[in-house]
Design an enzyme around this catalytic site. Structure first.
Site, PDB file in Angstrom:
ATOM      1  N   LYS A  27      20.282  60.573 -15.022  1.00 50.91           N
ATOM      2  CA  LYS A  27      19.960  59.197 -14.649  1.00 50.91           C
ATOM      3  C   LYS A  27      20.475  58.217 -15.703  1.00 50.91           C
ATOM      4  O   LYS A  27      20.521  58.545 -16.892  1.00 50.91           O
ATOM      5  CB  LYS A  27      18.441  59.086 -14.480  1.00 50.91           C
ATOM      6  CG  LYS A  27      17.942  57.836 -13.782  1.00 50.91           C
ATOM      7  CD  LYS A  27      16.438  57.971 -13.549  1.00 50.91           C
ATOM      8  CE  LYS A  27      15.839  56.761 -12.871  1.00 50.91           C
ATOM      9  NZ  LYS A  27      14.389  56.947 -12.600  1.00 50.91           N
ATOM     10  N   SER A  65      12.938  55.538  -8.116  1.00 49.96           N
ATOM     11  CA  SER A  65      14.085  54.828  -8.633  1.00 49.96           C
ATOM     12  C   SER A  65      15.308  55.719  -8.879  1.00 49.96           C
ATOM     13  O   SER A  65      16.417  55.219  -9.113  1.00 49.96           O
ATOM     14  CB  SER A  65      13.717  54.147  -9.960  1.00 49.96           C
ATOM     15  OG  SER A  65      13.341  55.105 -10.943  1.00 49.96           O
ATOM     16  N   SER A  87       9.271  58.419  -8.921  1.00 51.83           N
ATOM     17  CA  SER A  87      10.716  58.169  -8.885  1.00 51.83           C
ATOM     18  C   SER A  87      11.595  59.408  -8.851  1.00 51.83           C
ATOM     19  O   SER A  87      12.800  59.304  -8.656  1.00 51.83           O
ATOM     20  CB  SER A  87      11.125  57.286 -10.065  1.00 51.83           C
ATOM     21  OG  SER A  87      10.662  55.972  -9.874  1.00 51.83           O
TER      22      SER A  87
END
Length: 451
Positions: free
Chosen positions: A77, A155, A179
């Site tokens: 990420k 996310s 997330s």
């Protein structure tokens, strides 16, 4: 690249493929003009990844294998520090920030394990939403019904699509209110949120230091356990033997089942039926504390307070570069007082004690990860619709972050249908039990669906 980490590891060991071949395939998918790669990655490490893959193949040829992840393409990420890169966290507000001086510990652990890091994945700006929309880098589309343009979940949006589309064999994301689990559920994958303290969070840009955790998105429970062993630094395989016969599963009927659409309701009920027929003892229980969480967080909760603490200086100089939907949520923390924060700490402590007491007689909680299937992006253009959908999608996963617990989302939909996630959860430190139960659940669900 639709195979599990275990299958790919076995292929490498048998000489049926190489790390270079796997990496070239992942990069080709990421760079394809007709694919999602431009929206999935904020930065692709193409040459670096190929160098790492060649080194991995050479080490394997010499009989040296650093871990089960040796030679496997993994995405990370965009909020993890990589030495020499600016950590942007899906934003453009930090374009002029200094580059990271060192790798985050989880990045170092992946490299030391022989994983090939293919790139940094797109995300909701600063990780502050469960939907996965990003106005700066674009929003990667959910693999299901792609023509309709559905959200990937957030996310860790790019993380999930990098796996679903074969641009990585697995991904590492973060989970503050779901997330990891939300995009896994909406994209038909498996996601694991460990007990937060299990994986070091240094070098990962924080959203909420009280709630953040780091976990994997992959194609199976075993994949998640394999990655967790590296991320946690323990090398420990948390998968033990678990039988569904006699397993005590609690379904919280307070709030967690509200607002389910027909697809999720059908998938969830069908999954419970499979587990019950396999011998699991399923009980619906009241957890009134779940209904209290909205009031506890009414002033913005830990996320707003702790995000404001981190972002206050950046917002002052570059607030106009933020996604307005992210900025407005961070600014809520500006209105919270020290007394509000101390009250929140006390409320959480009491809430955790009460919930742990209620779930203690059971082996795991089970509920829908998300109560609806992935909505279309064009349904969220209105701020009111965006806000309501975001709260609904975050709701169930957030219970477990506030609990400081661990949780796993596994697919429970039939092949070809819209993805639905089944969440299994437990209190802090129950990681081994949750993963072991999850693997047994996964096997039963796959057998029932014929997949």
């Amino acid at each position: 690249m639709s195979r599990t980490l275990t299958e790919l590891r076995d292929d490498l060991a048998a000489g049926r493929t190489t790390s270079v071949a796997l990496t070239e395939d992942a990069l080709a998918r990421a760079q394809a003009n007709d694919g999602e790669g431009a929206r999935v990655f904020t930065k692709l490490y193409a040459e670096r990844a190929l160098q790492a893959a060649r080194a991995s193949d050479a080490l394997r040829q010499a009989g040296f294998i650093r871990s089960p992840l040796e030679g496997l393409p993994i995405s990370i990420k965009d909020l993890f520090d990589v030495a020499g890169d600016i950590t942007k966290a899906g934003s453009v507000a930090l374009d002029d920030a200094p580059p990271a001086r060192a790798n985050a510990p989880v990045v170092d652990r992946l490299v030391a394990a022989g994983a090939v890091i293919v790139g940094r994945t797109n995300m909701t700006e600063f990780a502050f939403s469960g939907l996965g929309l990003n106005p700066h880098y674009g929003t990667p589309l959910n693999p299901f019904d792609r023509a309709a343009g559905r959200i990937p979940g957030g996310s860790s949006s790019g993380a999930a699509v990098s796996v679903s589309d074969g641009m990585a064999a697995a991904a590492v994301g973060t989970d503050t209110g779901g997330s990891v689990r939300i995009p896994a559920a909406l994209c038909g994958l498996t996601g694991f949120k460990p007990t937060a303290r299990r994986v070091p969070r240094e070098g990962a840009m924080p959203l909420s230091t009280s709630l953040d955790s780091i976990g994997p998105i992959a194609r199976s429970v075993a994949c998640c356990a394999m990655l967790d062993a590296v991320l946690s630094g323990t090398g420990e395989n948390l998968l033990g033997e678990a039988s569904l016969a006699g397993l005590r599963l609690a379904v919280p009927r307070t709030v967690a089942l509200d607002g389910m659409d027909t697809v999720v309701a059908a998938g969830f009920e069908a999954a419970l039926g499979v587990l019950s027929r396999a011998g699991a003892r399923i009980s619906e229980i009241d957890i009134p504390e779940f209904a209290q969480l909205g009031a506890i967080n009414s002033k913005g909760g830990f996320t707003a307070a702790e995000a404001w603490h981190w972002h206050r200086d950046v917002i002052e100089r570059a607030g106009d570069r933020y996604d307005p939907r992210v900025r407005v949520r961070i600014l809520r923390g500006r209105e919270m007082s020290a007394a509000d924060y101390i009250d929140l700490l006390a409320a959480r402590s009491a809430w955790i004690a009460a919930v742990e007491a209620r779930i203690a007689p059971f082996d795991a909680l089970v509920m829908p990860t998300v109560p609806v299937v992935a909505p279309r992006i064009d349904e969220l253009s209105d701020d009111a619709a965006f806000g309501a959908t975001n709260l609904l999608i975050l709701r169930n996963p957030t219970f477990i972050n506030f609990l400081d617990g661990c949780a796993l989302s596994v697919p429970c939909h039939r092949p070809g249908e819209a993805p639905v996630g089944l969440m299994l959860a437990g209190a802090a430190g129950r990681d081994r039990a949750v993963l072991s139960i999850g693997q047994a659940v996964e096997q039963a669900l796959r057998a029932a669906s014929g997949s």
